[in-house]
Motif scaffolding. Structure first.
Motif, PDB file in Angstrom:
ATOM      1  N   ILE A 154       0.704  -1.327   0.047  1.00 32.31           N
ATOM      2  CA  ILE A 154       0.074  -0.035   0.006  1.00 32.31           C
ATOM      3  C   ILE A 154       0.902   1.180  -0.084  1.00 32.31           C
ATOM      4  N   ASP A 155       0.873   1.772  -1.165  1.00 30.98           N
ATOM      5  CA  ASP A 155       1.746   3.012  -1.135  1.00 30.98           C
ATOM      6  C   ASP A 155       1.384   4.213  -2.108  1.00 30.98           C
ATOM      7  N   LYS A 156       0.118   4.068  -2.383  1.00 30.65           N
ATOM      8  CA  LYS A 156      -0.626   5.103  -3.413  1.00 30.65           C
ATOM      9  C   LYS A 156      -2.050   5.348  -2.849  1.00 30.65           C
ATOM     10  N   LEU A 157      -2.735   6.517  -3.425  1.00 30.02           N
ATOM     11  CA  LEU A 157      -4.067   6.514  -3.474  1.00 30.02           C
ATOM     12  C   LEU A 157      -4.431   6.739  -4.749  1.00 30.02           C
ATOM     13  N   ARG A 192      -2.731   4.025   9.249  1.00 31.86           N
ATOM     14  CA  ARG A 192      -1.914   5.211   9.839  1.00 31.86           C
ATOM     15  C   ARG A 192      -0.781   5.868   8.905  1.00 31.86           C
ATOM     16  N   PRO A 193      -0.389   7.312   8.941  1.00 26.90           N
ATOM     17  CA  PRO A 193       0.761   7.688   8.141  1.00 26.90           C
ATOM     18  C   PRO A 193       1.837   6.787   8.170  1.00 26.90           C
ATOM     19  N   THR A 194       2.328   6.295   9.276  1.00 29.27           N
ATOM     20  CA  THR A 194       3.501   5.668   9.733  1.00 29.27           C
ATOM     21  C   THR A 194       3.533   4.155   9.496  1.00 29.27           C
ATOM     22  N   ARG A 216       1.914   7.984  -1.584  1.00 26.87           N
ATOM     23  CA  ARG A 216       1.328   8.004  -0.186  1.00 26.87           C
ATOM     24  C   ARG A 216       2.020   9.065   0.644  1.00 26.87           C
ATOM     25  N   LYS A 217       3.405   9.007   0.513  1.00 26.80           N
ATOM     26  CA  LYS A 217       4.076  10.004   1.373  1.00 26.80           C
ATOM     27  C   LYS A 217       3.762  11.262   0.811  1.00 26.80           C
ATOM     28  N   ASN A 287      -7.095  -5.228   9.949  1.00 23.91           N
ATOM     29  CA  ASN A 287      -5.429  -5.197  10.248  1.00 23.91           C
ATOM     30  C   ASN A 287      -4.785  -5.740   9.186  1.00 23.91           C
ATOM     31  N   SER A 288      -5.236  -6.209   7.974  1.00 21.63           N
ATOM     32  CA  SER A 288      -4.606  -6.676   6.997  1.00 21.63           C
ATOM     33  C   SER A 288      -5.052  -5.908   5.709  1.00 21.63           C
ATOM     34  N   PRO A 289      -4.795  -4.768   5.488  1.00 21.15           N
ATOM     35  CA  PRO A 289      -5.167  -4.081   4.389  1.00 21.15           C
ATOM     36  C   PRO A 289      -4.729  -4.151   3.061  1.00 21.15           C
ATOM     37  N   ARG A 290      -5.154  -3.734   2.079  1.00 26.19           N
ATOM     38  CA  ARG A 290      -4.989  -4.133   0.556  1.00 26.19           C
ATOM     39  C   ARG A 290      -4.108  -2.920   0.023  1.00 26.19           C
ATOM     40  N   GLN A 291      -3.477  -3.004  -0.953  1.00 23.45           N
ATOM     41  CA  GLN A 291      -2.750  -1.680  -1.637  1.00 23.45           C
ATOM     42  C   GLN A 291      -2.632  -2.260  -3.114  1.00 23.45           C
TER      43      GLN A 291
END
Length: 305
Positions: A154-157, A192-194, A216-217, A287-291
């Motif tokens: 998960i590194d984008k939106l 969360r952001p971190t 994301r960042k 607690n196990s999200p997708r990206q």
């Protein structure tokens, strides 16, 4: 006090009052200038509102200058009106330059008209949002994966611009993602952001798709600088998640002739005790999200691995 009184008296009585009024009206240029002033002050806000105001006020001051030069023959009246006309003209050129500097490609312009403009977002704020994604629209070919379950970080939106995305978990269909919907809003909201995570569902393009992606960042840095943009995305993402929940809700049947309502889970457990309770899959837990995938990767290549 006496000096003050004499000062105000000199201001009031320095010029004689009008004993007689002109019988003839001023020329048509003067009345045209007055009409332009009235209409010009009815302009709105924003870039186009400023263009409207400065253009009409400039024409009004120009007509007043012509009237002062031809009819009144007063150099001071002409000078002031011409100076005000020049100021309006310069402001009009400056605003026009600003409008041209925030012009966008066709897809971003359509995205602004459909999503951001109805919310009252100005072009300057929208420009910051577009620059955050490098003003780039990514293409995802048919039957290629945006994200793979348990593999894609998960590194984008991303926001879908055109096409249709199929969402599955363990090969079971969940729902579709349509244009102007986020591809990974549940994942964004679950972290969360971190924190870091991976996708818990698979997103596959059913047609040729195009989407806008924010790193994301980089997007969090934009949120830190502009709290208004952060609140805007929070509202858009929350609304998108609600649409996805109700899309899942439409597929769940409870009993004969009843449809499960996510707002009233206990009601159905009491009214329909014979209906077995369906436990949520571990893949649907928070607690196990997708990206999504950083690049378009064919699903078959993942399956072969």
């Amino acid at each position: 006090m006496g000096e003050n009184a004499s000062f105000w008296e000199s201001l009031i009585y320095a010029h004689p009052t009008c004993t007689t009024w002109k019988q003839e009206a001023e020329g048509s240029i003067y009345h045209l200038a007055s009409i332009l002033f009235v209409v010009g002050f009815m302009g709105g806000s924003g870039f186009f509102g400023l263009l409207y105001v400065f253009s009409l006020l400039g024409l009004g001051f120009l007509c007043s200058s012509v009237w002062a030069w031809l009819d009144v023959c007063a150099a001071d009246i002409f000078s002031w009106n011409f100076i005000l006309f020049a100021i309006c003209f310069v402001q009009f050129i400056y605003v026009t330059y600003q409008v041209r500097s925030v012009s966008f490609d066709k897809e971003f312009q359509e995205l602004y008209s459909a999503v951001f403009q109805p919310l009252g977002i100005s072009l300057t704020v929208y420009r910051k949002i577009v620059l955050c994604c490098d003003a780039e629209v990514v293409t995802l070919e048919k039957e290629h994966c945006y994200a793979m379950q348990g593999k894609t970080p998960i590194d984008k939106l991303s926001l879908l611009v055109s096409g249709r995305i199929r969402v599955t978990v363990d090969g079971e269909f969940l729902h579709y993602i349509f244009p102007l919907q986020f591809l990974d809003s549940p994942e964004w909201d679950s972290l969360r952001p971190t924190e870091e995570g991976i996708f818990q569902v698979t997103l596959t393009a059913e047609t040729d798709c195009r989407y806008v992606a924010w790193r994301r960042k980089k997007l969090y840095l934009l949120f830190a600088k502009h709290r208004f943009i952060s609140r805007l995305f929070s509202i858009l993402i929350g609304s998108d998640i609600a649409e996805k929940l109700y899309a899942l809700n439409d597929r769940v049947q409870v009993g004969k002739g009843f449809r499960y309502d996510i707002r009233l889970p206990n009601f159905y457990h009491v009214s329909l005790p014979e209906t077995p309770t369906v436990q949520p899959s571990k893949h649907l837990q928070r607690n196990s999200p997708r990206q999504k995938l950083t690049g378009a990767t064919n699903c078959d290549s993942f399956r072969k691995q």
